[in-house]
Write an enzyme that holds these catalytic residues in place. Structure first.
Site: not given
Length: 564
Positions: A50, A112-113, A162, A471
């Site tokens: 993502e 969940f999530q 959802k 760097m």
């Protein structure tokens, strides 16, 4: 026409002119994906992480000037977008991120999530919205795009549960106009501010224009050029302002700051007026604020009033949309020459030749970038992450067009270069696009080579492979007694074999005599190509003004090693 919430999102995106989305599906956002499959007008590009979706949307936005769009599911999908969203916020990039959320009854129950993504992104978005009703979707999308693209652009997040996406059908009612109380992006400048600014410009003997990202955002290239030529004012471009003024113009005076050209920083140090256009006086430009431009008054033009006096006190702040402000200003600015001042800058350039590449048989990264610039004639879009490769790309590639350098400036995110290059090429298929990476940054997002292959996105990936976290390794050498802890890689993959595993061409370059032919071979090969340049490990970026120091503490490459 009655539609589900997900279908309303799709219809709203079409109304906003969206033709591509970068994303990765998951449970909470599946209703949107179910609807999206019925909208072939919107191309969906499936990323492998993502973070790449947000960064690709960023690259797309910079290359096209449109709003970039990305999507992810709830929980880890949404949090994986955060780095890309934060980068877009710091660099003022128009983006809309759409995330799925757990169903409304589950919100706040540690489902969940579930994560509070609007709370998480509050500091790194221009605006975000939790859309709790189907009837609110069209309005929310309209507002999101308007806010993202107007004023000082930035990312906006839409979080949609959802069950709102999949719920009962509702009429699709697209708002043709919106009015947001308290949100009024400025246009033309106040006449008093304008007249005070012009008076300082007309009186100045040693003026410098500092052209920032705002010039590119406002498409004020011709106005900037006209101002510079009319008043004979040298133009210094910030990292994100590169491309706003032609690098081959006689008034172009380089990039300033920590790794900018020495003569640019020295010119600022002796200027009597800074005309700062759409730039925010970042610490990498100013160094120690108490010693920055000690003799200069400051005209600061910006669309965001929060930037005034934040780092550098403006003598005259000018609030307004930059293109409009310059058009107001141009008729009032007197025609000047400033011969002595320009001669002084030429002398600084001669005494501090920051861009010379020393003669050696070793494969130097600077040499690779200079060869790429020469072969592409400065016409490619170059995309970088952060670090040594970023600075060499800024220094040694001669950018001739606006928006031809796409880089993670404010946030400085490693891994940006791979997905952002994909987004840039999707948005500008007519342009040659090169992703320039260090071996460290490349490994952060190299999984999205699969995205390039799957979608036949013709990006050329150049890795400046020095086997270190470059760097940070340089800082350890200069400031930490050469304690090279955790910056030397001993487990890098064979990048040519990796390219082969993805079914694309890989080229390894170990000698400077191979550089030009490898670049040409990559450009002649259809589709994505990976070039692994095995460059000198301990090469340093010069000049360097140490963090928090002034131009007086600048470190330049030893003069005995330069070519003249």
């Amino acid at each position: 026409m009655e539609l589900t919430g997900a279908e309303i999102v799709c219809e709203s995106l079409l109304k906003e002119g969206v033709d591509v989305i970068f994303g990765l599906p998951g449970g909470a956002v599946l209703p949107f994906y179910g609807a999206l499959s019925g909208y072939p007008q919107i191309r969906h590009i499936l990323v492998r992480h993502e973070q790449a979706a947000a960064m690709a949307a960023d690259g797309y936005a910079r290359a096209t000037g449109k709003v970039g769009v990305c999507t992810a599911t709830s929980g880890p999908g949404a949090t994986n977008l955060v780095t890309g969203i934060a980068g877009a916020m710091m660099d003022s990039i128009p983006m809309v991120a759409i995330t799925g959320q757990v169903p409304r009854p589950a919100i706040g129950r540690d489902a969940f999530q579930e994560t509070d993504i609007t709370g998480i992104t509050l500091p790194v978005t221009k605006h975000n919205i939790l859309v709790m009703e189907v009837d609110e979707i069209a309005q929310a999308v309209k507002e999101a795009f308007y806010i993202a693209r107007t004023g000082r652009p930035g990312p906006v997040l839409l979080d949609i549960p959802k069950d709102v996406l999949a719920g009962d059908r509702r009429p699709f009612d697209w708002p043709e106009s919106i009015s947001l109380q308290g949100y009024n992006p400025p246009g033309e400048a106040d006449e008093l501010q304008l007249s005070q600014a012009v008076e300082l410009i007309n009186q100045a003997q040693r003026p410098v224009i500092l052209a920032g990202h705002g010039v590119l955002i406002s498409h004020a290239y011709s106005e900037l050029k006209e101002l510079a030529e009319k008043a004979q004012i040298p133009v210094i471009t910030t990292l994100l302002g590169i491309g706003s003024f032609p690098t081959d113009h006689f008034l172009h005076a380089g990039m300033p700051g920590m790794h900018g050209m020495a003569y640019a920083s020295l010119a600022i140090d002796s200027a009597d007026l800074l005309i700062s256009l759409g730039m925010r006086f970042d610490d990498r430009v100013t160094g120690r604020l108490s010693d920055f431009a000690p003799n200069a008054k400051v005209v600061h033009v910006d669309v965001d009033p929060s930037e005034f006096h934040k780092n550098v006190k403006a003598t005259v702040p000018v609030l307004g949309e930059l293109k409009q402000v310059l058009n107001q200003m141009l008729p009032l600015v007197e025609r000047k020459t400033h011969v002595e001042w320009l001669q002084h800058i030429d002398t600084l350039r001669a005494e501090h030749p920051s861009l010379y590449i020393r003669q050696t048989d070793e494969l130097l990264p600077q040499y690779v970038l200079k060869q790429l610039s020469d072969i592409t004639d400065g016409q490619a879009i170059v995309v970088t992450g952060v670090g040594q490769h970023q600075m060499w790309a800024a220094q040694h590639y001669a950018y001739k067009e606006p928006n031809s350098l796409i880089t993670s400036g404010g946030l400085g995110a490693m891994g940006f270069e791979v997905p952002a290059a994909l987004g840039a090429k999707v948005g500008r298929p007519d342009k040659v696009v090169w992703s320039i990476a260090g071996d460290g940054g490349f490994q952060m997002t190299m999984c999205d080579l699969a995205t390039a292959v799957e979608n036949n996105i013709d990006v050329k990936f150049a890795i400046l492979n020095n086997g270190t976290l470059g760097m940070v390794h340089q800082w350890q050498e200069f400031f930490y007694d050469k304690d090279f802890f955790a910056t030397v890689y001993s487990g890098n993959p064979d990048f040519v074999k990796l390219a082969d595993a993805y079914g694309i061409k890989g080229i390894r370059v170990t000698d400077k005599t191979q550089v030009a032919s490898a670049i040409r071979q990559a450009m002649e090969t259809p589709g994505p190509v990976v070039l692994d340049f095995i460059v000198k490990q301990d090469e340093q970026v010069y000049p360097m003004i140490p963090a928090g120091e002034s131009v007086n503490e600048m470190m330049e490459e030893p003069i005995t090693e330069r070519i003249f």
